[in-house]
Design a protein around this motif. Structure first.
Motif, PDB file in Angstrom:
ATOM      1  N   CYS A  58      42.772  48.115  35.981  1.00  0.00           N
ATOM      2  CA  CYS A  58      42.588  46.530  35.113  1.00  0.00           C
ATOM      3  C   CYS A  58      42.706  46.718  34.009  1.00  0.00           C
ATOM      4  O   CYS A  58      41.792  47.655  33.312  1.00  0.00           O
ATOM      5  N   CYS A  61      44.096  41.254  39.899  1.00  0.00           N
ATOM      6  CA  CYS A  61      42.821  41.912  40.166  1.00  0.00           C
ATOM      7  C   CYS A  61      41.871  41.269  41.020  1.00  0.00           C
ATOM      8  O   CYS A  61      41.842  39.738  40.790  1.00  0.00           O
ATOM      9  N   CYS A  71      38.204  40.396  38.886  1.00  0.00           N
ATOM     10  CA  CYS A  71      38.240  39.694  37.840  1.00  0.00           C
ATOM     11  C   CYS A  71      39.241  38.713  37.367  1.00  0.00           C
ATOM     12  O   CYS A  71      39.552  37.964  36.632  1.00  0.00           O
ATOM     13  N   CYS A 115      35.986  44.549  33.380  1.00  0.00           N
ATOM     14  CA  CYS A 115      36.120  44.251  34.633  1.00  0.00           C
ATOM     15  C   CYS A 115      35.270  45.360  35.494  1.00  0.00           C
ATOM     16  O   CYS A 115      35.143  46.516  34.772  1.00  0.00           O
ATOM     17  N   THR A 146      35.824  47.188  37.589  1.00  0.00           N
ATOM     18  CA  THR A 146      36.490  48.419  38.094  1.00  0.00           C
ATOM     19  C   THR A 146      36.732  49.240  36.887  1.00  0.00           C
ATOM     20  O   THR A 146      37.268  50.554  36.979  1.00  0.00           O
TER      21      THR A 146
END
Ligand code: CTP
Ligand code: ZN
Length: 151
Positions: free
Chosen positions: A109, A135, A138, A114, A116
């Protein structure tokens, strides 16, 4: 196209990614992490006339088979692609790519905030939509050049 009109030679063993939309072959190579420095033997034909697609690209990678994750990402830019596995000059397996509903741990991402992309061990997860990939964490939508987000 008959054999004497072949633009690139047949290969003895490896993978032929056929029916790639015209102009997308270099993106397919990017997805496979191939830039030439790894020494792979690769043939590419771009914008070859095709009855069903108008123009298509073909990528032939010798002595390599693709992972499911690689095929999943290829499907995002080449929804009609066929993955042909060649052994001793014969096509021993031919599969049309299937667009997955989600891709896990394949794309990074681009949103720095985010979850991740932080140090947390949260695997990336994107929902595949017609207009791109989103995503799950987010909601960032990636529309173009999805290959550049490959982890
Ligand atoms: N191919 C290759 N080397 C081989 C065999 C096949 O590079 N030893 C390539 C062909 O040139 C073609 C693709 O792999 O681009 C698929 O081959 P084949 O199934 O024989 O062709 P088609 O029947 O035309 O495929 P499709 O029906 O998927 O269009
Ligand atoms: Zn995100």
């Amino acid at each position: 196209m008959s054999d004497h009109q072949l633009r690139v030679s047949k290969i003895r063993s490896g993978t032929v990614i056929d029916h790639v939309p015209g102009g997308q072959a270099l993106r397919v190579l990017a997805i496979l992490g191939i830039d030439g420095t790894g020494g792979e033997t690769v043939s590419v034909a771009m914008n070859v006339p095709s009855d069903d697609m108008g123009a298509k690209d073909i990528v032939k990678v010798e002595d390599r088979e693709l992972s499911q994750a690689e095929v999943d990402v290829i499907s995002l830019i080449a929804p009609e692609a066929t993955i042909n596995i060649v052994r001793e000059f014969d096509v021993v397996e031919k599969n049309r790519v299937v667009r997955p509903e989600e891709v896990h741990g394949v794309l990074q991402c681009p949103n720095a905030n985010c979850i991740t992309t932080e140090a947390e061990p949260v695997e990336s997860e994107f929902t595949v939509l017609r207009e791109g990939v989103r995503c799950v964490y987010c909601d960032t939508l990636l529309r173009e050049d999805i290959a550049q987000y490959i982890q």
